[in-house]
Design an enzyme around this catalytic site. Sequence first.
Site, short mmCIF file in Angstrom:
data_model
loop_
_atom_site.label_atom_id
_atom_site.label_comp_id
_atom_site.label_asym_id
_atom_site.label_seq_id
_atom_site.Cartn_x
_atom_site.Cartn_y
_atom_site.Cartn_z
N LYS A 15 0.79 -1.24 0.00
CA LYS A 15 0.00 0.00 0.00
C LYS A 15 0.82 1.28 0.00
O LYS A 15 0.36 2.32 -0.49
CB LYS A 15 -0.94 0.00 1.21
N ASP B 77 -8.65 -0.45 6.64
CA ASP B 77 -8.77 -1.73 7.34
C ASP B 77 -7.43 -2.14 7.92
O ASP B 77 -7.33 -3.19 8.55
CB ASP B 77 -9.28 -2.82 6.38
#
Length: 361
Positions: free
Chosen positions: A66, A111
């Site tokens: 990410k 998340d």
Amino acid sequence: MTEVFVNPARRPWRASVRNDARAFHRRLPGYEVRPVRALPTIAARLGLRDVWIKDESARFGLPAFKILGASWAIYRLLVDRLGREPEWRDIAALRAAFEPLRPLRFVAATDGNHGRAVARVAMLLGFDATILVPHGTAAARIDGIASEGAHVEVIDGTYDDSVAASAARAGDRTLVVSDTSWPGYTTVPESVIEGYETIATEADEQLGRAPDLVVVQSGVGALAAAMVDHYAATSRIVVVEPKSAACGLAAARAGEPVLVPGPHDSVMAGLNCGAVSIVAWPRLRDGVDVFVAIDDDVAIAALRELAGLGIAAGETGASGLAGLLALAVAAPEVVADTSVLLFGTEGVTDPVAYARLVDGA
């Protein structure tokens, strides 16, 4: 039972113009090319020519890919605010270049992995970060985010509720860094997608050719959109989602983005999203060949198989292989006699849960 949807809207795709994200990533401390690992035993068992997995279990010391999107998006956001491209060779020079912009706070919903990436980039550049997580987020993921110096808040609701809460905090000194999008908020998510393409440019060099089939997991769709941009002109694209949060499949079936109601409670925590990003959606609509929604037990089986091969991939990280395994049973014609590229998008982000799943406890 696996759900397979062959996308009737798939159209011929033109190769995209490459962006400058990888050149930027090369200048960040700790950059290294992540390996592509061959999985010959799986290929032989499924009757495929080749199966490879791009191992994204670590990037810049974090357990997921990410940061590639978060770092590029934050950089572009700050350059726009600064009004010019700064001259820099290392992170200290970049931090100094952005000094006139302080104080600033980045806020993100997550998340786990995206928020930790935003927090890391904020810390490297000397900015503050607030990360919003949905109720039920694993303590290990919260602790990981906090270890990057961010303030973490638990939102009483789903991931989508956390996204809404982050959007509400936008202000002159509070910049939202989201990997999903909504009306009026598209520039940063576009940059996130651009940042993820570094994965594919590395894989091109490592493989020396395009795979026949690219199987990519999808939550809000940013990674899948990046892989469509890169591969849809040369390869078929399969998107994998949990059955409880198959927002891409639902959108493809409806012909437009729709909300998949919760609970989004798959073990594939990074994919527990109820709505596809409006920035990602046109790419998924036009560039994905097949959507497949899988049960948790398939993802857990894939996690265990990768562990047996010496590849530590979390539940979300193993879901690409899970989708391939599910398709080989439910729709073997999709994968027959192909070379396949998968993505192990995360390592072990919750060690206790991972150990339990591997051991079958």
